[in-house]
Structure formats: C-alpha cells, structure tokens
Scaffold this motif. Structure first.
Motif, mmCIF file in Angstrom:
data_model
loop_
_atom_site.group_PDB
_atom_site.id
_atom_site.type_symbol
_atom_site.label_atom_id
_atom_site.label_comp_id
_atom_site.label_asym_id
_atom_site.label_seq_id
_atom_site.Cartn_x
_atom_site.Cartn_y
_atom_site.Cartn_z
ATOM 1 N N CYS A 24 -31.686 117.742 -0.930
ATOM 2 C CA CYS A 24 -31.864 118.875 -1.860
ATOM 3 C C CYS A 24 -30.650 119.107 -2.754
ATOM 4 O O CYS A 24 -30.689 119.975 -3.626
ATOM 5 N N ASN A 25 -29.579 118.350 -2.544
ATOM 6 C CA ASN A 25 -28.332 118.619 -3.259
ATOM 7 C C ASN A 25 -28.480 118.662 -4.773
ATOM 8 O O ASN A 25 -27.941 119.563 -5.424
ATOM 9 N N LEU A 26 -29.178 117.717 -5.355
ATOM 10 C CA LEU A 26 -29.318 117.675 -6.811
ATOM 11 C C LEU A 26 -30.018 118.935 -7.325
ATOM 12 O O LEU A 26 -29.585 119.541 -8.307
ATOM 13 N N ASP A 27 -31.079 119.331 -6.643
ATOM 14 C CA ASP A 27 -31.787 120.549 -7.036
ATOM 15 C C ASP A 27 -30.893 121.773 -6.892
ATOM 16 O O ASP A 27 -30.894 122.659 -7.750
ATOM 17 N N LEU A 28 -30.133 121.820 -5.802
ATOM 18 C CA LEU A 28 -29.220 122.947 -5.588
ATOM 19 C C LEU A 28 -28.130 122.976 -6.650
ATOM 20 O O LEU A 28 -27.759 124.053 -7.141
ATOM 21 N N GLU A 29 -27.605 121.815 -7.028
ATOM 22 C CA GLU A 29 -26.582 121.757 -8.070
ATOM 23 C C GLU A 29 -27.115 122.298 -9.388
ATOM 24 O O GLU A 29 -26.399 122.986 -10.119
ATOM 25 N N ASN A 30 -28.363 122.022 -9.686
ATOM 26 C CA ASN A 30 -28.971 122.538 -10.918
ATOM 27 C C ASN A 30 -29.143 124.054 -10.876
ATOM 28 O O ASN A 30 -29.135 124.713 -11.914
ATOM 29 N N LEU A 31 -29.289 124.603 -9.678
ATOM 30 C CA LEU A 31 -29.473 126.053 -9.542
ATOM 31 C C LEU A 31 -28.161 126.836 -9.630
ATOM 32 O O LEU A 31 -28.179 128.057 -9.734
ATOM 33 N N ILE A 32 -27.037 126.136 -9.616
ATOM 34 C CA ILE A 32 -25.740 126.815 -9.725
ATOM 35 C C ILE A 32 -25.654 127.615 -11.022
ATOM 36 O O ILE A 32 -25.036 128.671 -11.064
ATOM 37 N N THR A 33 -26.285 127.130 -12.072
ATOM 38 C CA THR A 33 -26.209 127.807 -13.368
ATOM 39 C C THR A 33 -27.381 128.749 -13.622
ATOM 40 O O THR A 33 -27.546 129.238 -14.742
ATOM 41 N N ASP A 34 -28.182 129.021 -12.604
ATOM 42 C CA ASP A 34 -29.308 129.936 -12.768
ATOM 43 C C ASP A 34 -28.800 131.306 -13.204
ATOM 44 O O ASP A 34 -27.747 131.766 -12.749
ATOM 45 N N THR A 35 -29.519 131.943 -14.098
ATOM 46 C CA THR A 35 -29.085 133.264 -14.587
ATOM 47 C C THR A 35 -29.197 134.343 -13.515
ATOM 48 O O THR A 35 -28.533 135.373 -13.615
ATOM 49 N N ALA A 40 -27.914 131.564 -7.800
ATOM 50 C CA ALA A 40 -26.727 130.729 -8.014
ATOM 51 C C ALA A 40 -25.781 130.800 -6.820
ATOM 52 O O ALA A 40 -25.254 129.781 -6.366
ATOM 53 N N THR A 41 -25.583 132.005 -6.292
ATOM 54 C CA THR A 41 -24.683 132.190 -5.147
ATOM 55 C C THR A 41 -25.212 131.476 -3.906
ATOM 56 O O THR A 41 -24.455 130.799 -3.203
ATOM 57 N N LEU A 42 -26.496 131.614 -3.638
ATOM 58 C CA LEU A 42 -27.085 130.926 -2.481
ATOM 59 C C LEU A 42 -27.021 129.417 -2.649
ATOM 60 O O LEU A 42 -26.790 128.691 -1.676
ATOM 61 N N ALA A 43 -27.226 128.940 -3.855
ATOM 62 C CA ALA A 43 -27.150 127.492 -4.104
ATOM 63 C C ALA A 43 -25.739 126.981 -3.816
ATOM 64 O O ALA A 43 -25.562 125.961 -3.147
ATOM 65 N N ILE A 44 -24.726 127.699 -4.295
ATOM 66 C CA ILE A 44 -23.336 127.303 -4.043
ATOM 67 C C ILE A 44 -23.022 127.352 -2.554
ATOM 68 O O ILE A 44 -22.431 126.422 -2.000
ATOM 69 N N THR A 45 -23.434 128.426 -1.902
ATOM 70 C CA THR A 45 -23.184 128.575 -0.462
ATOM 71 C C THR A 45 -23.835 127.437 0.323
ATOM 72 O O THR A 45 -23.217 126.854 1.224
ATOM 73 N N THR A 46 -25.059 127.100 -0.021
ATOM 74 C CA THR A 46 -25.771 126.027 0.671
ATOM 75 C C THR A 46 -25.077 124.689 0.458
ATOM 76 O O THR A 46 -24.888 123.918 1.401
ATOM 77 N N LEU A 47 -24.670 124.422 -0.786
ATOM 78 C CA LEU A 47 -23.964 123.167 -1.064
ATOM 79 C C LEU A 47 -22.661 123.080 -0.275
ATOM 80 O O LEU A 47 -22.296 122.015 0.230
ATOM 81 N N LEU A 48 -21.971 124.188 -0.150
ATOM 82 C CA LEU A 48 -20.723 124.183 0.625
ATOM 83 C C LEU A 48 -21.001 123.957 2.105
ATOM 84 O O LEU A 48 -20.258 123.233 2.775
#
Length: 83
Positions: A24-35, A40-48
């Motif tokens: 799911c990393n690629l999808d999560l990376e794309n969500l980092i810039t979600d408005t 965006a915060t959950l995506a960053i937290t999950t990637l970390l």
C-alpha cells in the motif's frame, strides 16, 4: 470519509504486521498531499510505522513529505491569490 476509515484500518494492521501493508506504500505516499489533514496525517503515520527499523527509508519518507507539503502549500497559496 471512507478513505479515512480505510487508512485507519491499514494503520492498525501496520502496527502489528508492518510488512503486510508494504504493498500500500505507493497509495499512501499519494495521500500525503491530500487536502484533508486527517487523511494526510494518517498516511504519514502509517508509512512511518511500515518503515520502522529502516532509518534511511524513514528519512526519505520525511523528505518526500516535506517536498509534497511545500508543493501543496504553494498550490493552495496560488489558488487563494487567484481569487
């Protein structure tokens, strides 16, 4: 709203089984810039969480997030000045 729920579920899985959500990393990376800041915060937290134990990878994710955040901020600033 559905996106937020899905990311929250992925985060819960990532906390116990980080390798299971690497697909799911690629999808999560794309969500980092979600408005939506929550998404965006959950995506960053999950990637970390997925990247724990791989310091270089975490640094790359943080740098990527910084760059994407700067781009998002610039786009929002430009949109507001066009009004």
């Amino acid at each position: 709203m559905l996106t937020l729920i899905v990311i929250a579920c992925v985060l819960q899985v990532a906390m116990k089984h980080p390798a299971a959500v690497t697909a799911c990393n690629l999808d999560l990376e794309n969500l980092i810039t979600d408005t939506n800041r929550s998404i965006a915060t959950l995506a960053i937290t999950t990637l970390l969480k997925v990247s724990i134990g791989r310091e270089r990878n975490i640094s790359n994710k943080v740098e990527s997030a910084k760059c994407k955040t700067i781009i998002l901020y610039s786009n929002l600033k430009q949109d507001n000045s066009d009004r």
